[in-house]
Design a protein around this motif. Structure first.
Motif, PDB file in Angstrom:
ATOM      1  N   LEU A  13       2.638  15.217 -12.877  1.00 45.06           N
ATOM      2  CA  LEU A  13       1.923  16.514 -13.489  1.00 45.06           C
ATOM      3  C   LEU A  13       1.864  18.136 -13.064  1.00 45.06           C
ATOM      4  CD1 LEU A  13      -0.853  14.161 -13.608  1.00 45.06           C
ATOM      5  CD2 LEU A  13       0.346  14.116 -15.592  1.00 45.06           C
ATOM      6  N   GLY A  14       1.435  18.131 -11.694  1.00 39.06           N
ATOM      7  CA  GLY A  14       2.029  19.209 -11.434  1.00 39.06           C
ATOM      8  C   GLY A  14       3.369  20.239 -11.736  1.00 39.06           C
ATOM      9  N   LEU A  15       4.397  19.587 -12.335  1.00 36.40           N
ATOM     10  CA  LEU A  15       5.699  19.921 -12.410  1.00 36.40           C
ATOM     11  C   LEU A  15       5.283  20.403 -13.630  1.00 36.40           C
ATOM     12  CD1 LEU A  15       8.299  18.848 -10.486  1.00 36.40           C
ATOM     13  CD2 LEU A  15       7.529  20.681 -10.177  1.00 36.40           C
TER      14      LEU A  15
ATOM     15  N   ARG B  65       0.707  -1.762   0.300  1.00 37.24           N
ATOM     16  CA  ARG B  65       0.257  -0.012   0.144  1.00 37.24           C
ATOM     17  C   ARG B  65       0.642   1.425  -0.397  1.00 37.24           C
ATOM     18  NH1 ARG B  65      -3.294  -2.863   3.781  1.00 37.24           N
ATOM     19  NH2 ARG B  65      -1.893  -1.839   5.541  1.00 37.24           N
ATOM     20  N   LEU B  66       2.080   1.430   0.501  1.00 39.50           N
ATOM     21  CA  LEU B  66       2.505   2.446   0.610  1.00 39.50           C
ATOM     22  C   LEU B  66       3.603   2.725  -0.858  1.00 39.50           C
ATOM     23  CD1 LEU B  66       4.191   4.452   2.241  1.00 39.50           C
ATOM     24  CD2 LEU B  66       5.096   3.199   2.811  1.00 39.50           C
ATOM     25  N   ARG B  67       4.089   1.888  -1.254  1.00 42.75           N
ATOM     26  CA  ARG B  67       4.702   2.005  -2.470  1.00 42.75           C
ATOM     27  C   ARG B  67       3.343   2.426  -4.037  1.00 42.75           C
ATOM     28  NH1 ARG B  67       7.031  -3.868  -3.001  1.00 42.75           N
ATOM     29  NH2 ARG B  67       9.711  -3.340  -1.600  1.00 42.75           N
ATOM     30  N   GLY B  68       2.322   1.792  -3.187  1.00 42.38           N
ATOM     31  CA  GLY B  68       1.785   2.261  -4.424  1.00 42.38           C
ATOM     32  C   GLY B  68       1.024   4.266  -4.257  1.00 42.38           C
ATOM     33  N   ARG B  69       0.827   4.537  -2.642  1.00 45.68           N
ATOM     34  CA  ARG B  69       0.019   5.399  -2.393  1.00 45.68           C
ATOM     35  C   ARG B  69       1.960   6.348  -2.674  1.00 45.68           C
ATOM     36  NH1 ARG B  69      -2.286   5.245   3.467  1.00 45.68           N
ATOM     37  NH2 ARG B  69      -3.611   3.638   3.308  1.00 45.68           N
ATOM     38  N   THR B  70       3.223   6.289  -2.932  1.00 44.66           N
ATOM     39  CA  THR B  70       3.824   6.524  -3.389  1.00 44.66           C
ATOM     40  C   THR B  70       4.523   7.148  -4.941  1.00 44.66           C
ATOM     41  OG1 THR B  70       5.716   5.943  -1.192  1.00 44.66           O
ATOM     42  CG2 THR B  70       6.926   6.856  -3.140  1.00 44.66           C
ATOM     43  N   GLY B  71       3.607   5.725  -5.295  1.00 45.97           N
ATOM     44  CA  GLY B  71       3.668   6.508  -6.823  1.00 45.97           C
ATOM     45  C   GLY B  71       2.791   6.922  -7.170  1.00 45.97           C
ATOM     46  N   VAL B  72       1.288   6.938  -6.831  1.00 51.89           N
ATOM     47  CA  VAL B  72       0.311   8.005  -6.890  1.00 51.89           C
ATOM     48  C   VAL B  72       1.350   9.787  -6.496  1.00 51.89           C
ATOM     49  CG1 VAL B  72      -1.883   8.770  -6.491  1.00 51.89           C
ATOM     50  CG2 VAL B  72      -1.426   5.951  -6.582  1.00 51.89           C
ATOM     51  N   ALA B  73       1.277   9.777  -5.708  1.00 56.81           N
ATOM     52  CA  ALA B  73       2.356  11.012  -5.172  1.00 56.81           C
ATOM     53  C   ALA B  73       2.803  11.269  -6.313  1.00 56.81           C
ATOM     54  CB  ALA B  73       2.736  11.071  -3.419  1.00 56.81           C
ATOM     55  N   ALA B  74       3.400  10.387  -6.504  1.00 55.60           N
ATOM     56  CA  ALA B  74       4.777  10.696  -7.157  1.00 55.60           C
ATOM     57  C   ALA B  74       4.567  10.985  -8.871  1.00 55.60           C
ATOM     58  CB  ALA B  74       5.991   9.536  -8.001  1.00 55.60           C
ATOM     59  N   VAL B  75       3.363  10.542  -9.647  1.00 58.62           N
ATOM     60  CA  VAL B  75       2.555  10.923 -10.514  1.00 58.62           C
ATOM     61  C   VAL B  75       1.669  11.992 -10.291  1.00 58.62           C
ATOM     62  CG1 VAL B  75       0.414  10.774 -12.267  1.00 58.62           C
ATOM     63  CG2 VAL B  75       1.851   8.903 -10.989  1.00 58.62           C
ATOM     64  N   CYS B  76       1.047  12.400  -9.158  1.00 57.48           N
ATOM     65  CA  CYS B  76       0.487  13.830  -8.971  1.00 57.48           C
ATOM     66  C   CYS B  76       2.033  14.988  -9.433  1.00 57.48           C
ATOM     67  CB  CYS B  76      -0.154  14.410  -7.927  1.00 57.48           C
ATOM     68  SG  CYS B  76      -1.751  12.431  -7.570  1.00 57.48           S
ATOM     69  N   VAL B  77       2.746  14.413  -8.764  1.00 58.32           N
ATOM     70  CA  VAL B  77       3.700  15.803  -8.652  1.00 58.32           C
ATOM     71  C   VAL B  77       4.765  16.161 -10.078  1.00 58.32           C
ATOM     72  CG1 VAL B  77       6.183  16.533  -7.926  1.00 58.32           C
ATOM     73  CG2 VAL B  77       4.856  15.238  -5.814  1.00 58.32           C
TER      74      VAL B  77
ATOM     75  N   GLY C 282       4.705  24.359 -15.450  1.00 53.68           N
ATOM     76  CA  GLY C 282       5.974  24.549 -16.575  1.00 53.68           C
ATOM     77  C   GLY C 282       5.313  25.252 -18.011  1.00 53.68           C
ATOM     78  N   GLY C 283       4.582  24.201 -17.952  1.00 49.79           N
ATOM     79  CA  GLY C 283       4.012  24.856 -19.297  1.00 49.79           C
ATOM     80  C   GLY C 283       3.293  26.204 -18.954  1.00 49.79           C
ATOM     81  N   ALA C 284       2.761  26.359 -18.122  1.00 42.27           N
ATOM     82  CA  ALA C 284       2.274  27.960 -17.543  1.00 42.27           C
ATOM     83  C   ALA C 284       3.222  28.120 -17.392  1.00 42.27           C
ATOM     84  CB  ALA C 284       1.715  27.600 -16.450  1.00 42.27           C
ATOM     85  N   LEU C 285       4.497  28.532 -17.267  1.00 42.19           N
ATOM     86  CA  LEU C 285       5.535  29.375 -17.574  1.00 42.19           C
ATOM     87  C   LEU C 285       6.542  29.548 -18.573  1.00 42.19           C
ATOM     88  CD1 LEU C 285       7.296  28.385 -13.740  1.00 42.19           C
ATOM     89  CD2 LEU C 285       5.669  30.389 -14.462  1.00 42.19           C
ATOM     90  N   ALA C 286       5.790  28.479 -18.848  1.00 44.81           N
ATOM     91  CA  ALA C 286       6.575  28.651 -20.631  1.00 44.81           C
ATOM     92  C   ALA C 286       5.465  29.570 -21.584  1.00 44.81           C
ATOM     93  CB  ALA C 286       6.754  27.644 -21.452  1.00 44.81           C
ATOM     94  N   GLY C 287       4.957  29.075 -21.591  1.00 45.73           N
ATOM     95  CA  GLY C 287       3.527  29.866 -21.944  1.00 45.73           C
ATOM     96  C   GLY C 287       3.487  31.474 -21.878  1.00 45.73           C
TER      97      GLY C 287
END
Length: 395
Positions: free
Chosen positions: A160-162, A146-158, A166-171
């Motif tokens: 996507l957020g970055l 479960r910890l590995r799954g949550r860590t993976g989801v958090a990493a994906v969110c981070v 980055g896209g907003a700054l570049a735009g």
């Protein structure tokens, strides 16, 4: 007299005879043996039997023929209505009997014991603590999974957020929509308006002030003179010029207006400085905290023009004024008003004080505070409207 004769009983008494009176004692010369006397018995009363009461019904009345022998017989009424005949009821449907539930026969006791209930019979698997056959339990993911799954989801969110940031700054860099750069470009564009914009756009020939007069009355001002763009020498009182010195003087633009009745004159000006936004913000804070815009020794000078209603508008005719330090543009806006007939004023009054309700000074009663404040506000508004289209970029 013998003993038997004395012991002979008395003759019986009749049943209904009254009790005899006590007899007189007899005297016997011979000694006798004492015999106890029998108690007297009360005769029993006998009552005749009561006959049993019987209830009999009254005899029926005699028939009418017996009572009235000469009366003719009563006519028998003829039946005039159709008599309803009973309709036989429909037979109820036969209800099928409920199926018989077989009843198990009672257990028959047998002297021979059941082998399955014997102590020597083999025990069933899992009974009395015996081990049952092992089965793999169904389990969910463990804590580590479960910890590995949550860590993976958090990493994906981070990630996507970055990516979105980055896209907003570049735009924003590609389109030039950065907030700081827009503000800087607007500030710089406002500093160059004095030589890029026609004078009629900064100081229009006619300025309308809806609700700018005393009590919300409408005002209208007409331009009578425009001063050539020069430096700041001779445009301010010495102390005001010293206060404005830190921001520098790039160019000074001035124009003089008169009201619709030509009884009031007002000079409005724009001082384009050499300062950056930080210096302008510091100057505005100093004017606000030290109240430099309320001191009567820090006034701007009017611009008189010969052959106009403002020809006699000098330093002694100043009645009300206002000074505003802008922070979104390197500009200091000001206005000073007075009478067009050349009358002098001993003590000028700041426009914010002259426009207050209940002010009784001569400039306030004449509306000269409204003249200076209303005209300065509308010139500043036109300046900002001119800067906004200059900073917009084509899409």
């Amino acid at each position: 007299m013998s003993t038997e004769a004395r012991r002979a009983p008395f003759p019986p008494r009749p049943a209904h005879d009254p009790a005899p009176a006590e007899a007189e004692p007899q005297v016997d010369d011979e000694p006798s043996v004492f015999v106890p006397r029998r108690p007297l018995e009360r005769p029993r009363e006998t009552r005749p039997p009561v006959p049993e009461a019987r209830i009999t019904a009254p005899p029926p009345p005699p028939p009418a023929s017996a009572r009235f022998p000469d009366a003719p017989p009563a006519p028998v009424p003829a039946e005039t209505t159709t008599r309803l005949r009973p309709v036989p009821a429909e037979p109820e449907p036969a209800v099928p009997p409920a199926p018989a539930v077989p009843v198990p026969p009672p257990p028959v006791w047998s002297p021979t014991p059941d082998p399955a209930l014997s102590w020597n019979a083999p025990w069933p698997v899992g009974a009395f603590g015996q081990p049952e056959p092992y089965e793999e339990p169904v389990r969910g993911p463990g804590p580590l999974a479960r910890l590995r799954g949550r860590t993976g989801v958090a990493a994906v969110c981070v990630v996507l957020g970055l990516g979105l940031l980055g896209g907003a700054l570049a735009g924003s860099r590609l389109t030039g929509d950065d907030g700081d750069r827009t503000a800087d470009s607007g500030f710089a564009a406002a500093g160059s308006l004095w030589h890029n914009v026609p004078v009629d756009q900064i100081f229009p020939p006619t300025v309308r002030g809806t609700g700018a007069g005393p009590g919300g009355a409408d005002r209208s001002w007409t331009r009578v003179a425009v001063a050539p763009d020069t430096g700041c020498a001779g445009a301010f009182d010495p102390l005001l010029a010293r206060a404005l010195a830190p921001v520098g003087c790039a160019r000074l633009l001035r124009a003089t207006y008169t009201d619709a009745t030509q009884s009031h004159v007002t000079t409005v000006g724009l001082l384009f400085t050499k300062a950056d936004p930080a210096a302008m913000a510091g100057l505005a804070a100093r004017f606000r905290t030290e109240r430099l815009d309320r001191r009567t020794d820090l006034l701007p000078l009017p611009y008189p023009a010969k052959g106009t209603p403002a020809a006699g508008f000098g330093a002694k005719q100043r009645a009300s004024w206002t000074v505003s330090v802008l922070t979104d543009a390197p500009v200091v806006a000001f206005a000073v008003s007075g009478w067009a007939d050349g009358r002098t004023v001993d003590t000028p009054q700041p426009a914010p004080d002259a426009v207050r309700s209940g002010a009784t000074s001569a400039p306030a009663q004449a509306g000269l505070g409204n003249e200076a404040q209303g005209l300065a506000d509308r010139i500043q508004r036109r300046l900002r409207q001119t800067v906004s289209p200059a900073t917009e970029k084509p899409s």
